[in-house]
Scaffold this motif. Structure first.
Motif, mmCIF file in Angstrom:
data_model
loop_
_atom_site.group_PDB
_atom_site.id
_atom_site.type_symbol
_atom_site.label_atom_id
_atom_site.label_comp_id
_atom_site.label_asym_id
_atom_site.label_seq_id
_atom_site.Cartn_x
_atom_site.Cartn_y
_atom_site.Cartn_z
ATOM 1 N N SER A 286 9.241 -49.086 -20.572
ATOM 2 C CA SER A 286 10.397 -49.952 -20.363
ATOM 3 C C SER A 286 11.744 -49.276 -20.536
ATOM 4 C CB SER A 286 10.312 -51.161 -21.306
ATOM 5 O OG SER A 286 9.216 -51.978 -20.961
ATOM 6 N N HIS A 287 11.777 -48.039 -21.082
ATOM 7 C CA HIS A 287 13.066 -47.362 -21.148
ATOM 8 C C HIS A 287 13.347 -46.803 -19.754
ATOM 9 C CE1 HIS A 287 16.446 -44.880 -22.215
ATOM 10 N NE2 HIS A 287 16.440 -45.386 -23.442
ATOM 11 N N PHE A 288 14.064 -47.576 -18.986
ATOM 12 C CA PHE A 288 14.212 -47.392 -17.554
ATOM 13 C C PHE A 288 14.637 -45.975 -17.179
ATOM 14 C CE2 PHE A 288 16.845 -48.183 -13.648
ATOM 15 C CZ PHE A 288 15.819 -48.600 -12.829
ATOM 16 N N PHE A 289 15.696 -45.482 -17.768
ATOM 17 C CA PHE A 289 16.242 -44.194 -17.371
ATOM 18 C C PHE A 289 15.370 -43.028 -17.852
ATOM 19 C CE2 PHE A 289 19.959 -47.037 -17.394
ATOM 20 C CZ PHE A 289 20.334 -46.892 -16.064
ATOM 21 N N GLU A 290 14.788 -43.166 -19.037
ATOM 22 C CA GLU A 290 13.906 -42.103 -19.509
ATOM 23 C C GLU A 290 12.702 -41.953 -18.591
ATOM 24 O OE1 GLU A 290 12.143 -40.529 -23.672
ATOM 25 O OE2 GLU A 290 11.618 -42.600 -23.214
ATOM 26 N N GLU A 291 12.164 -43.065 -18.115
ATOM 27 C CA GLU A 291 10.995 -42.989 -17.246
ATOM 28 C C GLU A 291 11.326 -42.300 -15.931
ATOM 29 O OE1 GLU A 291 7.761 -43.865 -18.265
ATOM 30 O OE2 GLU A 291 8.948 -43.818 -20.083
ATOM 31 N N ILE A 292 12.465 -42.645 -15.338
ATOM 32 C CA ILE A 292 12.870 -41.990 -14.094
ATOM 33 C C ILE A 292 13.018 -40.490 -14.326
ATOM 34 C CG2 ILE A 292 14.706 -41.811 -12.363
ATOM 35 C CD1 ILE A 292 15.315 -44.807 -13.009
ATOM 36 N N ALA A 293 13.705 -40.129 -15.414
ATOM 37 C CA ALA A 293 13.906 -38.719 -15.728
ATOM 38 C C ALA A 293 12.581 -38.022 -16.009
ATOM 39 C CB ALA A 293 14.845 -38.586 -16.926
ATOM 40 N N LYS A 294 11.641 -38.721 -16.633
ATOM 41 C CA LYS A 294 10.331 -38.143 -16.942
ATOM 42 C C LYS A 294 9.606 -37.720 -15.672
ATOM 43 C CE LYS A 294 6.813 -40.808 -17.457
ATOM 44 N NZ LYS A 294 5.978 -41.918 -17.967
ATOM 45 N N PHE A 295 9.604 -38.582 -14.675
ATOM 46 C CA PHE A 295 8.920 -38.251 -13.426
ATOM 47 C C PHE A 295 9.590 -37.059 -12.739
ATOM 48 C CE2 PHE A 295 8.113 -43.017 -13.566
ATOM 49 C CZ PHE A 295 6.829 -42.882 -14.056
ATOM 50 N N ARG A 296 10.909 -37.001 -12.773
ATOM 51 C CA ARG A 296 11.634 -35.896 -12.143
ATOM 52 C C ARG A 296 11.366 -34.588 -12.892
ATOM 53 N NH1 ARG A 296 16.753 -35.801 -12.087
ATOM 54 N NH2 ARG A 296 17.332 -35.556 -9.893
ATOM 55 N N ALA A 297 11.392 -34.670 -14.224
ATOM 56 C CA ALA A 297 11.123 -33.473 -15.035
ATOM 57 C C ALA A 297 9.698 -32.983 -14.817
ATOM 58 C CB ALA A 297 11.361 -33.783 -16.510
ATOM 59 N N ALA A 298 8.753 -33.899 -14.738
ATOM 60 C CA ALA A 298 7.354 -33.516 -14.538
ATOM 61 C C ALA A 298 7.174 -32.794 -13.209
ATOM 62 C CB ALA A 298 6.460 -34.748 -14.602
ATOM 63 N N ARG A 299 7.841 -33.291 -12.183
ATOM 64 C CA ARG A 299 7.715 -32.662 -10.871
ATOM 65 C C ARG A 299 8.224 -31.218 -10.905
ATOM 66 N NH1 ARG A 299 8.822 -37.370 -8.217
ATOM 67 N NH2 ARG A 299 11.036 -36.999 -8.499
ATOM 68 N N ARG A 300 9.378 -31.034 -11.526
ATOM 69 C CA ARG A 300 9.966 -29.692 -11.591
ATOM 70 C C ARG A 300 9.122 -28.755 -12.462
ATOM 71 N NH1 ARG A 300 15.869 -30.278 -12.837
ATOM 72 N NH2 ARG A 300 15.391 -30.212 -15.075
#
Length: 554
Positions: A286-300
């Motif tokens: 539910s931490h909206f921005f952390e989740e978005i950043a998590k997916f981007r960080a994982a991809r990189r």
């Protein structure tokens, strides 16, 4: 009631009076669920350089921070893959076909606990759990019934199974072949991630070494004979459900992935032969921005790892493909309608983060298996995001946000620190044997529970904003007669099949398990003889032994 407009409020220059005004509760502590401090606002980093711009890059270009496809959802939406399974194969088949008619475009199969740990429904240890948390499937006959009327050559199917993964995959292949569909026409994913079972779920059947062999046998077989089928879905989700934070979810999943890649390479498989078919499974909290950043960080992080650590040359090997499920652990039995809002926020973060497929939880899943109506509402959340929100119109629309880019960098940095620690321990298998990841997850879960009990972590409707007249939604109930029916069904199967053929196939399975050869062909032969999952797992238990945890618990 007197309403005072903002401009009509009495004015005061009294500093003491202004200081006495209570500050928003949110000001007390602002940090993500992983403990990353959140600043009141963000500015461009003074260190921003051309290197940093390349680090973010463009969608469809290395390091894929912004997505693995240039146009993302403009060309093809994510797969709406609702997880479903309960009761008998007939019951689940009806649910699958219903969701298909409602617009779901990918299947996802949930199996009951006996199936997950390799017991038939008539086993004394199985009877109380048959059909309760998923569908009961113990033979090829059950799989044929489960898939009746579903165009297997046209639909992608996710098979959520781990310890007996090659057995369920064999059933799927055999059921398709009986309908004239060859294995190379099938597409989908089998979870087949045994390490996270040792770490977070507990449905491991065999010890770590033979369990890893089964994983790699399945990976090797799919690479050669079922090329459109993803042979593993490496899961951070279940570790997150057990209490891991977002950083740990990425780090532990990738450490497990390193172990699987190393095992396949040691088998003689070239990285670029199988890596494009590796997939991941993440949670959306539910931490909206952390989740978005998590997916981007994982991809990189994955892109860099595959290129720099494993020397992958094929760009597809560096592209992180992942399924997302909204967080079951965030659902509440109290004020269950609130779960619809939670799931919508979580699903939106997954889409903004660039997921390839998505499951949205139903509002009643903190109480029991979802009813047909609540499952439909969960699917509608995805469809509203896809067709009404505009979210799918542009790839990675939050790129360049000072906040998002800061979180992306910090999650990547912290995940790399964890991966380095696990590498130093000898890798994920050894770290799991030592209980390292288990203990880290427990500490995080305990800290979160304490924060909840102190009121620092607010869960609406549970420890704040409670209702005395809260009504629980209707439950989907699995009748006790269903377990009896499944036990009778497997008994009839044993009488109808060619017992000599089954005995011979099980003997060949025993031989294959004892020799250093790929075990999947022998499993497929046993499945086609209508051997049951319990019979096949008993053969493997006899060769491999059973897993018993030696972990020291705090």
């Amino acid at each position: 009631m007197l309403i005072i407009a903002q401009n009509d409020r009495p004015k005061s220059n009294d500093a003491a009076e202004r200081a006495a005004v209570p500050q928003p509760e949110h000001e007390r502590r602002c940090a993500t669920s992983s403990g990353i401090p959140v600043e009141p606002f963000y500015l461009p980093d003074e260190r921003t350089t051309k290197h940093d711009a390349e680090k973010i890059g463009l969608p469809g270009e290395y390091p894929y921070t912004r997505g693995i496809y240039p146009r993302m959802y403009r060309e093809k939406l994510w797969t709406m893959r609702q997880y479903a399974g309960f009761g008998t194969p007939e019951q689940t088949n009806r649910r699958l076909r219903y969701l298909w008619k409602q617009g779901q475009n990918g299947l996802s199969l949930a199996f009951d606990l006996p199936t997950q740990i390799g017991y038939d429904p008539d086993h004394p240890l199985a009877r109380a759990e048959v059909g309760k948390v998923g569908v009961s499937v113990c033979s090829l006959l059950d799989m044929e019934t489960l898939l009746r009327g579903i165009p297997l050559q046209k639909v992608s199917t996710s098979i959520t199974i781990n310890a007996p993964a090659p057995i369920l995959l064999a059933m799927y292949i055999a059921a398709a072949e009986k309908r004239g569909i060859s294995a190379d026409e099938l597409s989908g994913t089998i979870q087949n991630d045994i390490l996270k079972e040792f770490i977070a779920r507990g449905t491991a059947v065999f010890p770590p070494e033979p369990s890893m062999r089964l994983v790699t046998d399945t990976l090797e077989y799919c690479t050669r004979f079922v090329p459109r089928f993803k042979p593993i879905s490496i899961s951070g989700y279940h570790m997150r459900e057990a209490g891991a934070n977002a950083v740990q979810e990425v780090a532990f999943a990738f450490s497990n992935a390193i172990a699987y890649v190393n095992d396949a390479v040691s088998r003689g498989l070239a990285v670029d032969r199988f890596a494009p078919n590796l997939t991941f499974f993440f949670s959306a909290h539910s931490h909206f921005f952390e989740e978005i950043a998590k997916f981007r960080a994982a991809r990189r992080l994955w892109a860099r790892m595959m290129r720099e650590r494993f020397r992958a040359q094929d760009p597809r090997s560096c592209q992180l493909r992942f399924h997302t499920q909204t967080a079951g652990s965030t659902l509440t039995a109290e004020q269950a309608d609130n779960n619809i809002a939670r799931v919508a926020i979580q699903a939106l973060s997954a889409v903004l983060g660039g997921t390839q497929s998505l499951h949205t939880n139903a509002k009643d899943e903190a109480i029991g298996l979802p009813t047909e109506a609540s499952a439909r509402t969960a699917l509608r959340i995805q469809q509203i995001i896809a067709f009404e929100s505009g979210t799918a119109d542009s790839a990675d629309p939050l790129a360049g946000s000072y906040y998002i880019e800061s979180l992306t960098d910090e999650i990547e940095r912290r995940a790399m620190e964890y991966i380095g620690k696990i590498d130093a321990m000898g890798g994920a298998v050894q770290a799991a044997k030592d209980g390292y990841m288990q203990q880290e997850i427990r500490r995080e879960a305990y800290a979160a529970q304490l924060a909840f009990e102190r009121g620092e972590r607010i869960i609406v409707g549970v420890n704040r904003y409670r209702c005395a007249d809260d009504r629980k939604p209707a439950k989907l109930r699995i009748g006790a007669d269903m377990a009896k029916a499944q036990a009778e069904s497997v008994a009839r199967l044993r009488l109808r099949r060619d017992s000599n053929e089954t005995v011979a196939a099980l003997a060949k399975l025993d031989e294959a398990a004892r020799r250093n050869e790929n075990i999947v062909p022998a499993i497929i032969a046993a499945v086609k003889s209508y051997a049951t999952i319990g019979e096949m797992c008993d053969v493997l238990r006899g060769v491999f032994g059973e897993y018993a945890s030696t972990e020291v618990r705090l």
